[in-house]
Scaffold this active site. Structure first.
Site, short mmCIF file in Angstrom:
data_model
loop_
_atom_site.label_atom_id
_atom_site.label_comp_id
_atom_site.label_asym_id
_atom_site.label_seq_id
_atom_site.Cartn_x
_atom_site.Cartn_y
_atom_site.Cartn_z
N HIS A 18 -33.05 28.79 -75.78
CA HIS A 18 -31.71 28.69 -76.37
C HIS A 18 -31.16 27.29 -76.12
O HIS A 18 -30.52 27.04 -75.09
CB HIS A 18 -30.81 29.76 -75.76
CG HIS A 18 -29.50 29.93 -76.46
ND1 HIS A 18 -29.16 31.04 -77.21
CD2 HIS A 18 -28.41 29.12 -76.53
CE1 HIS A 18 -27.94 30.91 -77.70
NE2 HIS A 18 -27.45 29.74 -77.29
N HIS A 20 -29.37 24.03 -78.39
CA HIS A 20 -28.88 23.43 -79.63
C HIS A 20 -29.21 21.93 -79.60
O HIS A 20 -28.83 21.24 -78.65
CB HIS A 20 -27.37 23.62 -79.75
CG HIS A 20 -26.96 25.05 -79.85
ND1 HIS A 20 -26.78 25.69 -81.06
CD2 HIS A 20 -26.70 25.98 -78.89
CE1 HIS A 20 -26.42 26.95 -80.84
NE2 HIS A 20 -26.38 27.15 -79.53
N GLU A 201 -21.03 37.07 -76.44
CA GLU A 201 -20.55 36.01 -75.57
C GLU A 201 -19.03 36.11 -75.49
O GLU A 201 -18.47 36.22 -74.40
CB GLU A 201 -20.97 34.65 -76.12
CG GLU A 201 -20.51 33.46 -75.29
CD GLU A 201 -20.85 32.12 -75.94
OE1 GLU A 201 -20.81 31.10 -75.22
OE2 GLU A 201 -21.13 32.07 -77.16
#
Length: 333
Positions: A18, A20, A201
């Site tokens: 994970h 970005h 989240e």
């Protein structure tokens, strides 16, 4: 736990699922690129030169402002190199990164292919020189809306293969519903891509449930608030859903007040497949080595636990089997 043990844990080989790509850009890299292009980035950095934001929504706007200086395939190639150098320095041997066609060519398939070519070339060079393997997950941006997501899914479908291995969704979880993006996820699935999405989240367990039911994903980005519904936790276990957990991100953004209050250990104890990642590491003043150290100090995890986490991550990776076997060998070594 003694410092020698901590040093050994920091040095373990790691798998990150994970990450970005723009969010992993070192602040100095973005500042340098802005200077080259004579672009002012007011309000993006604090007095120490790091990224400056106050909450999640502000974080998203700062993220997009920083990304605005990345204007060409060459810029993304340089970014990829900078990110992979940081990852390799922290022991990462395999990573999957989220890449959005919205930022790489504005959702146009032809432009996206040019960006992707540059990113992949940089990735191949880093694999040769640094020994780190990278694969890409195309992401739509939730707050850009479902129609824009369809363009991202088309870009993903047109470039699916041995390097683009998945499709997912990031952005503001408080915008819309998971099911609003079902068409885009169906497009990606039909192209043979494997699926993940950010959920659980900011919104609670229901968001995780919706991601499983409406998008039929096999991994969830974050997903930590599922712990508020233990029946849902059992469903995650039964269905083998993997959570891409980013503890430092969750604490820095205020999802939890401290790492000791974070549910990653409780989720793991109940049998959920948890992995560890950094999300947007310079924004949250973290690295994969830092994440390992913090978890070891907080929960007493030893090398055996981290080896299990790394193997779970490799097993959950969206890469082909040949790549997975190579990664497993590095972990075993």
């Amino acid at each position: 736990m003694d410092e020698e043990r901590i040093a050994a844990i920091r040095g373990l080989p790691k798998v990150e699922l994970h990450l970005h790509i723009e969010g992993a850009a070192p602040p100095a890299f973005i500042r340098g690129l802005a200077q080259e292009k004579n672009v002012r980035l007011d309000g993006v950095f604090d007095e120490r030169g790091g990224y400056a934001f106050t909450d999640f929504v502000h974080f998203l706007s700062v993220y997009e402002a920083a990304t605005s200086v990345l204007k060409s395939p060459e810029d993304y190639a340089r970014l990829t190199t900078a990110v992979l150098e940081e990852c390799a320095e922290n022991g990462v041997v395999y990573a999957e990164t989220f890449i959005s066609p919205d930022f790489c060519g504005g959702g146009d398939v032809g432009a996206w292919q040019e960006y992707l070519h540059a990113i992949r070339e940089a990735s191949d060079r880093a694999e040769t020189s640094l020994g780190i393997t990278l694969r890409g997950i195309v992401t739509c941006v939730r707050h850009f809306g479902p129609e824009t997501a369809k363009r991202s899914a088309l870009c993903a479908a047109e470039t699916a293969g041995d390097w683009i291995v998945g499709f997912g969704m990031g952005g503001d979880e408080n915008q819309g519903k998971q099911r609003d993006f079902a068409y885009a996820f169906d497009m990606a699935r039909e192209a043979g891509l494997r699926l993940t999405t950010h959920a659980g989240e900011w919104r609670g367990p229901r968001e995780v449930e919706d991601a499983i039911t409406d998008l039929r994903i096999e991994r969830i980005g974050h997903g930590v608030r599922a712990y508020e519904d233990l029946a849902l936790v059992d469903k995650l276990v039964e269905n083998g859903i993997v959570l891409e957990v980013c503890p430092g991100s969750n604490v820095n953004l205020g999802v939890y007040p401290s790492l000791s209050r974070h549910p990653i250990e409780r989720l793991r104890e109940r049998g959920v497949k948890v992995t560890v990642s950094t999300d947007d590491p310079p924004f949250f003043h973290t690295t994969m080595a830092d994440e390992y150290e913090a978890l070891a100090r907080t929960f007493g995890w030893d090398e055996e636990v981290f080896a299990e986490i790394a193997r779970t991550s490799a097993e959950a990776a969206f890469c082909d089997e040949e790549t997975r076997k190579a990664v497993m060998k590095r972990l075993d070594a």
